[in-house]
Design a protein around this motif. Structure first.
Motif, PDB file in Angstrom:
ATOM      1  N   HIS A   1       0.826  -1.209   0.000  1.00  0.00           N
ATOM      2  CA  HIS A   1       0.000   0.000   0.000  1.00  0.00           C
ATOM      3  C   HIS A   1       0.861   1.259   0.000  1.00  0.00           C
ATOM      4  N   MET A   2       2.190   1.077  -0.028  1.00  0.00           N
ATOM      5  CA  MET A   2       3.095   2.223   0.043  1.00  0.00           C
ATOM      6  C   MET A   2       3.911   2.413  -1.241  1.00  0.00           C
TER       7      MET A   2
ATOM      8  N   SER B   1       8.557   9.253  -4.284  1.00  0.00           N
ATOM      9  CA  SER B   1       8.131   9.774  -2.981  1.00  0.00           C
ATOM     10  C   SER B   1       8.873   9.042  -1.869  1.00  0.00           C
ATOM     11  N   PRO B   2       9.089   9.697  -0.724  1.00  0.00           N
ATOM     12  CA  PRO B   2       9.689   9.018   0.429  1.00  0.00           C
ATOM     13  C   PRO B   2       8.834   7.841   0.895  1.00  0.00           C
ATOM     14  N   ARG B   3       7.526   7.945   0.735  1.00  0.00           N
ATOM     15  CA  ARG B   3       6.640   6.848   1.138  1.00  0.00           C
ATOM     16  C   ARG B   3       6.933   5.595   0.316  1.00  0.00           C
TER      17      ARG B   3
ATOM     18  N   GLY C   1       8.222   1.919   1.588  1.00  0.00           N
ATOM     19  CA  GLY C   1       7.599   0.658   1.185  1.00  0.00           C
ATOM     20  C   GLY C   1       8.625  -0.313   0.634  1.00  0.00           C
ATOM     21  N   ASP C   2       9.592   0.203  -0.124  1.00  0.00           N
ATOM     22  CA  ASP C   2      10.676  -0.647  -0.628  1.00  0.00           C
ATOM     23  C   ASP C   2      11.447  -1.278   0.526  1.00  0.00           C
TER      24      ASP C   2
END
Length: 335
Positions: A123-124, A178-180, A184-185
Motif C-alpha cells: 500500500h506504500m 516519494s519518500p513513502r 515501502g521498498d
C-alpha cells in the motif's frame, strides 16, 4: 511473503504450505526434459496463483495485519481436517521433540514478520517494486547459509551483486517518486530477509518432519502472533464487506494453498532449478495484473531495474545447476 517448496537437498529445502499430507523428503526428480507436460501446466497454474497474491492484497479493503492473520488462520483451518482424519499425522505432531517444536515456532515467528512487513509495503509502493524486493529471499538465504559454512560459488556471488544493483536502481527510482514509496521498498526488502530465515529454519525441521505437520505448527504460530499484533495495534479483524471476505478466501486458496501446493507437486518432476527460475515470473506477473486490474503502472525507468533484479536471481539459480548443489533455497513466492 509471502509460503516455499521442497528441494532435492535436505540442507537447503524451502518450505511450502501444502494442503495435502505428502511427505517433504522427495527423491531427486528427473531432468526437466523428462518432465511430463502435466507438470508444466500445473506449474503455470501455480505461478498464476502466486502472481495474483500481491495485486489481490493491494485491492483488499482490510488492514494489512488483518489480511496476514486471516490468510494464515484460514490455511490452518484448511489443514485441520487432514490432522483430524489422519491418525499417522496426529501421531507425528504429538511425537515432535522439543527442539523441532521450537524451530517450527521460530520459523512461524519469522513468517509472521515476513507478512507483517511485506503486506503494508503493497500500500506504500508499487506492486511491481514490492514483489521484486520481497523475492530477493534467495540472496539472503545464501548469505545465511554462508554463515553456516556453505561456500557459494563465484557465479552465486555475481548473481547477488547484480540483484543488489537492481535493488539500488529500483530504490533510487522510488525515492524520486516519494519518500513513502522508498519506505515501502524498505519494508518489502525486510520481508525478503525474514523469508530467508523462515526457509532456512524450515529446511532444518523438514529433515525429519513432513510438510503438512511442519506447516500446521508453523502457520498456527504465525496466525497467533499476527492475531496478537493486530489486536495490540487496533487493526479491525471483522466488519468487512462480503467482497472483502471473498477476496480473503480467494487469496488463501490461490496463493496460500493452491499455488504453494502445486509448486510442491511439480518440483519433484521438474527439479528445483527449473521450478525456482519459473517462480521468478511472479514479479512480472504481479506487475502485469496490477497494471491491468489496479491501473498501477510503475515509472518506465523502473522496468530496467526490475529486469536487473530478475537477472541477478536467475544467476543465483544457474549457479545451483552448474555446481549440482543449491546456492540457496528456491525463492519463496511472495504470496
Amino acid at each position: 511473503m509471502t509460503a516455499a517448496r521442497p528441494s532435492n537437498r535436505t540442507t537447503t529445502a524451502p518450505v511450502a504450505p501444502p494442503a495435502t499430507g505428502a511427505r517433504d523428503a522427495a527423491p531427486p526428480g528427473p531432468p526437466a526434459s523428462a518432465a511430463v507436460p502435466l507438470d508444466v501446466m500445473l506449474l503455470a497454474v501455480a505461478i498464476a496463483g502466486v502472481s495474483l497474491s500481491a495485486p489481490l492484497i493491494a485491492a483488499t479493503a482490510a488492514p494489512a495485519l488483518a489480511i496476514a492473520f486471516w490468510r494464515n488462520a484460514m490455511a490452518v483451518a484448511a489443514l485441520t481436517p487432514f490432522v483430524l482424519l489422519r491418525r499417522s499425522l496426529r501421531a507425528e505432531l504429538l511425537g515432535m521433540d522439543r527442539r523441532t517444536v521450537l524451530l517450527s515456532a521460530a520459523a512461524g515467528g519469522l513468517l509472521a514478520l515476513h507478512f507483517g512487513v511485506w503486506l503494508p509495503s503493497l500500500h506504500m509502493t508499487s506492486v511491481a517494486s514490492s514483489t521484486a524486493l520481497v523475492t530477493t529471499t534467495p540472496i539472503w538465504a545464501a548469505l545465511l547459509l554462508r554463515l553456516r559454512g556453505h561456500r557459494p560459488s563465484a557465479l552465486t556471488w555475481a548473481g547477488m551483486g547484480v540483484a543488489f544493483l537492481g535493488v539500488l536502481l529500483l530504490t533510487g527510482v522510488d525515492l524520486s517518486v516519494s519518500p513513502r514509496a522508498l519506505a515501502g521498498d524498505a519494508l518489502a526488502l525486510a520481508g525478503g530477509m525474514a523469508g530467508a530465515g523462515y526457509v532456512v529454519l524450515g529446511a532444518e525441521v523438514r529433515r525429519t518432519v513432513s510438510t503438512t505437520a511442519y506447516s500446521y505448527v508453523c502457520y498456527g504460530v504465525t496466525a497467533v502472533l499476527l492475531l496478537a499484533t493486530a489486536l495490540l495495534s487496533g487493526a479491525a479483524l471483522g466488519g468487512y464487506s462480503g467482497e472483502t471476505w471473498l477476496k480473503l478466501a480467494v487469496l488463501t486458496v490461490t496463493a496460500q494453498l493452491l499455488g504453494h501446493t502445486l509448486i510442491n507437486r511439480v518440483v519433484k518432476g521438474l527439479g528445483p532449478s527449473v521450478t525456482s527460475t519459473a517462480i521468478l515470473l511472479e514479479t512480472p506477473g504481479a506487475a502485469l495484473i496490477a497494471a491491468l486490474w489496479l491501473d498501477q503502472t510503475p515509472p518506465v525507468i523502473a522496468y530496467p531495474a526490475l529486469a536487473v533484479i530478475l537477472a541477478g536471481l536467475a544467476l543465483v539459480i544457474l549457479a545451483d545447476r552448474r555446481t549440482g548443489r543449491p546456492a540457496a533455497p528456491p525463492p519463496e513466492p511472495a504470496a
